[in-house]
Write a protein that holds these residues in place. Sequence first.
Motif, PDB file in Angstrom:
ATOM      1  N   LEU A  94      13.346  11.106 -70.644  1.00  0.00           N
ATOM      2  CA  LEU A  94      13.041   9.691 -70.494  1.00  0.00           C
ATOM      3  C   LEU A  94      11.838   9.583 -69.557  1.00  0.00           C
ATOM      4  CD1 LEU A  94      13.911   6.690 -70.962  1.00  0.00           C
ATOM      5  CD2 LEU A  94      15.296   6.910 -68.881  1.00  0.00           C
ATOM      6  N   ASP A 109      18.015   1.351 -61.820  1.00  0.00           N
ATOM      7  CA  ASP A 109      17.306   2.626 -61.927  1.00  0.00           C
ATOM      8  C   ASP A 109      18.117   3.777 -61.340  1.00  0.00           C
ATOM      9  OD1 ASP A 109      15.262   1.320 -63.175  1.00  0.00           O
ATOM     10  OD2 ASP A 109      13.825   1.475 -61.535  1.00  0.00           O
ATOM     11  N   GLY A 113      19.242   7.068 -63.473  1.00  0.00           N
ATOM     12  CA  GLY A 113      19.099   8.434 -62.990  1.00  0.00           C
ATOM     13  C   GLY A 113      20.409   9.216 -63.076  1.00  0.00           C
ATOM     14  N   CYS A 116      21.084  10.076 -66.749  1.00  0.00           N
ATOM     15  CA  CYS A 116      20.223  11.166 -67.213  1.00  0.00           C
ATOM     16  C   CYS A 116      20.735  12.523 -66.723  1.00  0.00           C
ATOM     17  CB  CYS A 116      18.788  10.949 -66.749  1.00  0.00           C
ATOM     18  SG  CYS A 116      17.900   9.634 -67.621  1.00  0.00           S
ATOM     19  N   TRP A 123      14.329  13.083 -66.455  1.00  0.00           N
ATOM     20  CA  TRP A 123      13.972  11.717 -66.027  1.00  0.00           C
ATOM     21  C   TRP A 123      12.667  11.819 -65.259  1.00  0.00           C
ATOM     22  CZ3 TRP A 123      13.292   6.966 -66.299  1.00  0.00           C
ATOM     23  CH2 TRP A 123      13.515   6.009 -65.319  1.00  0.00           C
ATOM     24  N   GLU A 125       9.334   9.954 -63.744  1.00  0.00           N
ATOM     25  CA  GLU A 125       8.759   8.681 -63.307  1.00  0.00           C
ATOM     26  C   GLU A 125       7.368   8.924 -62.728  1.00  0.00           C
ATOM     27  OE1 GLU A 125      11.767   5.589 -61.686  1.00  0.00           O
ATOM     28  OE2 GLU A 125      12.413   7.530 -60.887  1.00  0.00           O
TER      29      GLU A 125
END
Length: 506
Positions: A94, A109, A113, A116, A123, A125
């Motif tokens: 992701l 969020d 996390g 995931c 994950w 970002e």
Amino acid sequence: MTYGVVWFKRDLRLADHAALAAAARQGPVLCLYIVEPSLWAQPDAARQHLEFILESLRELYRDLRRLGGRLHVVTGEVVEVLARLHASAPFAALYAHEETGNAHTYARDLAVGRWCRAQGVGWHEFAQFGVVRRLDDRDRWQGLWDEQVARAQASLPASIAFRPWPWADVAPPGAAALGLDPWQPPRRQVGGRRAGLAVLADFLDQRSGQYRGGISSPLSAPTACSRLSPYLAYGCLSLREVVQATRLRQAALPAGDRRGAGLAAFVSRLYWHCHFIQKLESEPSLEYANLHRGYDGLREDDWNPAHFAALTAGRTGWPLVDACVAMLRETGWINFRMRAMLVSVAAYPLWLHWRQVGLWLAREFLDYEPGIHWSQMQMQSGTTGINVPRIYNPLKQARDHDPKGAFVRHWLPQLRRVPDAWIFEPWRMPPALRARHGLGEDDLPTPPVDLEAATREARTRLFALRARPEVKAGKAAIVARHGSRKRGVPARGGTVAAPGQLSLKF
């Protein structure tokens, strides 16, 4: 073949999109935007925010179609949508930009996390602004900001493999289905990247010459200000591309061009933009609790609903305040100094706690950016503990920035019948003079408090608290965690002498 999901949030563009670029280099991607009912149920959400986002999503959808892909807009809670998608078509990773949002998105969020990790999904970002997640030392922040905005913009591969959605798309719900107030400003700015680029080009090429000296007055600010804030807030433009485009324009200007000074000042505001968001990133409770806990109890027990009603209805009787509220309702925007004045009036003479005032303004501001918003709410209300309180007198502000009453007469039509001699304090007009000009009782509301006396009392209460030894003692830790280091504001590849932090030199 496995694939990655790119989750769009407040990054509604393809240019300089680090998450999409990284995912596309790894293999096929599925582009996803999730309309979250629980997010739109939050008290800071408004229809104008949703409509601006939907306008931006439609343009993003068309841009992806031109690349051979598709943006899938799905309604549901994020973890539930991801779980259903993973069950139907398992994905390996992701990708998303980091978001410094409200308490709800912060909790969401964290939940994403956890999901995931439980599913073995990577994950990834990426920084959206010059904001540093898990910043360990505020002294390092300015250098990291410089690095972030100077870095090359993320570019997409020449070709991208797109993954189809495993079930039928359903149109997203409208404002009514999400329980939002039907009102939205009829003259708000339009969403989408193309609109944002047009505003940017107009500012860089033309309007930036008005920036210095023009952004404080509500008369000149609508054109002197960049008007880029909603396009940055929703990621139609990236901060990095705006900084870099501004510096390129600066470098191309001839010496002495007035736009150069305006663009230099604008870059410094972009720096402060991230400085304030970093505060919320480092202290998520800033949204709902006093930054300096020594100020707990200052206003919480004195809520006056009549004062709040007068403020939100634009019926305080102070013309500049009420005109700003009228403009906000019509356009979704007022300039920074008028925002500061509204909060100051709410916090001091009206003695209202910043949280409820902040939620109201969050809904009224099209460009609501949580990090900037809540930092400013607390700073203007005097609860940070590290800033000298700025208590704006709305009558003085009117005389300084609207001396002929042009702004207030534009937004408050009934004041067009008020003679110049009474324009700053129209409620004091004698009854006979009111009658002569056709003004009734409802046309000129009387302020709910005596401005001078109420402000004096507020100042006394605030400074008495600030003088307590235990309150003074708590200041150092806040400065260490959140204060500016005042080492200069980046501009044109170097630095310039910094203005006093938080003064912003208005």
